[in-house]
Design an enzyme around this catalytic site. Structure first.
Site, short mmCIF file in Angstrom:
data_model
loop_
_atom_site.label_atom_id
_atom_site.label_comp_id
_atom_site.label_asym_id
_atom_site.label_seq_id
_atom_site.Cartn_x
_atom_site.Cartn_y
_atom_site.Cartn_z
N ASP A 52 0.84 -1.20 0.00
CA ASP A 52 0.00 0.00 0.00
C ASP A 52 0.87 1.25 0.00
OD1 ASP A 52 0.85 -0.19 2.61
OD2 ASP A 52 -1.13 0.15 3.51
N ASP A 91 -1.05 -6.04 -0.19
CA ASP A 91 -1.43 -5.37 1.05
C ASP A 91 -2.92 -5.11 1.09
OD1 ASP A 91 0.48 -4.87 2.99
OD2 ASP A 91 1.33 -3.14 1.93
N LYS A 121 -1.40 -9.34 2.88
CA LYS A 121 -0.65 -8.88 4.07
C LYS A 121 -1.51 -7.85 4.78
CE LYS A 121 3.15 -5.97 3.87
NZ LYS A 121 2.71 -4.81 4.68
N GLU A 123 -1.61 -5.28 8.60
CA GLU A 123 -0.81 -4.72 9.69
C GLU A 123 -1.49 -4.97 11.04
OE1 GLU A 123 -0.09 -0.56 8.89
OE2 GLU A 123 0.85 -0.99 6.95
N GLU A 190 8.98 -4.06 10.72
CA GLU A 190 9.40 -2.77 10.16
C GLU A 190 9.96 -1.85 11.24
OE1 GLU A 190 6.67 -0.95 7.41
OE2 GLU A 190 7.84 0.90 7.31
O1 KIV Z 1 3.55 -1.09 1.67
C1 KIV Z 1 4.72 -1.50 1.68
O2 KIV Z 1 5.52 -1.25 0.77
C2 KIV Z 1 5.14 -2.29 2.84
C3 KIV Z 1 6.59 -2.61 2.96
C4 KIV Z 1 7.34 -1.41 3.34
C5 KIV Z 1 6.83 -3.74 3.88
O3 KIV Z 1 4.35 -2.65 3.63
#
Ligand code: KIV
Length: 272
Positions: A52, A91, A121, A123, A190
């Protein structure tokens, strides 16, 4: 150098697990479009993340919050069309999985059905456990993301390194175990202290992928435009650049402008 997993024709979550077992580091980069994704796949990169971070590098937003599920699906569909080998992770954007596990499952199903990606993915730790569990019940692989979680920027108020204090570090270790026990296949760590990332990596059996989390993790991820030197204002300590493509592109464009203006382009061979 020969790597253990180079010969696989398709990287799967099981391949990543084997890489952790055998101590082979996982290389992951972001991509948001067909052309870059095609190039990345030709290099045998292990994992391509449709992050994202597209909100920042593709759309120019200050945070990742504004990007929508529809926009992520467009980026991810283009990337998936280009990829044969790498594992493609997408994401889940802000507001599509927090606080409502049914909505989380519906969002994840849209991503998988409409893009053809391999995994999603999201968070967070225990606070998004219900969403993670529900997504996993549909057979959708989930990658976790702990430490600096940019979708929570308004809670943190800063992009500074996370979990430097003992209580936040303990909470992160707890969350890492929660993600592992829930059935996540890997997690991003991160911007956390290297020693903490090392401890998490030792304690959990699933691969950890670091960004600003030191060397003792199972793999690394960077935003493609950052590591290529295209995003020129963003220079955190953890970022290593592998090119000056921002300057190279600007120079190429300047040369083109000059050729057009001076009637050097096209020449006789470049016309019909
Ligand atoms: O959105 C993204 O690019 C990420 C990475 C920094 C892990 O979540």
């Amino acid at each position: 150098m020969a790597y253990l997993q180079t010969d696989v024709t398709k990287v799967t979550t099981r391949v990543l697990q084997n890489m952790k077992l055998h101590g082979e580091k996982i290389a992951m980069l972001t991509a948001y479009d067909y052309s870059m994704a095609k190039l990345l796949d030709s290099t045998k990169i292990d994992v391509v993340l449709v992050g994202d971070s597209a909100a920042n590098v593709m759309e120019g937003h200050k945070t990742t919050l504004p990007i929508t599920l529809d926009e992520m699906i467009v980026y991810a569909t283009s990337v998936v069309r280009a990829i044969d080998r790498a594992l493609v992770v997408v994401d889940m954007p802000f507001g599509t999985y927090q606080g409502n596990s049914k909505q989380a499952l519906a969002s994840a199903i849209r991503i998988m059905k409409e893009t053809g990606a391999d995994a999603v993915k999201l968070e967070g730790g225990e606070e998004v456990l219900e969403s993670i569990c529900r997504i996993l019940t549909a057979g959708i692989p989930v990658m976790g993301h702990l430490g600096l979680t940019p979708q929570s920027i308004n809670k943190f108020g800063t992009y500074a390194v996370r979990a430097t204090e003992e209580d936040e570090a303990e909470r992160l270790i707890h969350d890492a175990h929660v993600l592992e026990q829930a059935g996540c296949f890997a997690m991003v760590l991160e911007k956390i202290p290297a020693k903490l990332a090392e401890r998490v990596t030792r304690e959990v059996k699933i691969p950890t992928i670091g960004i600003g989390a030191g060397a003792a993790v199972d793999g690394q991820v960077l935003v493609l435009q950052d590591m290529l030197g295209i995003t020129q204002q963003f220079k955190p300590r953890y970022l290593r650049t592998y090119g000056t493509f921002g300057d190279d592109i600007a120079n190429a464009v300047r040369q083109y402008i000059s050729d057009v203006k001076q009637r050097n382009f096209p020449n006789e061979k470049e016309q019909y």
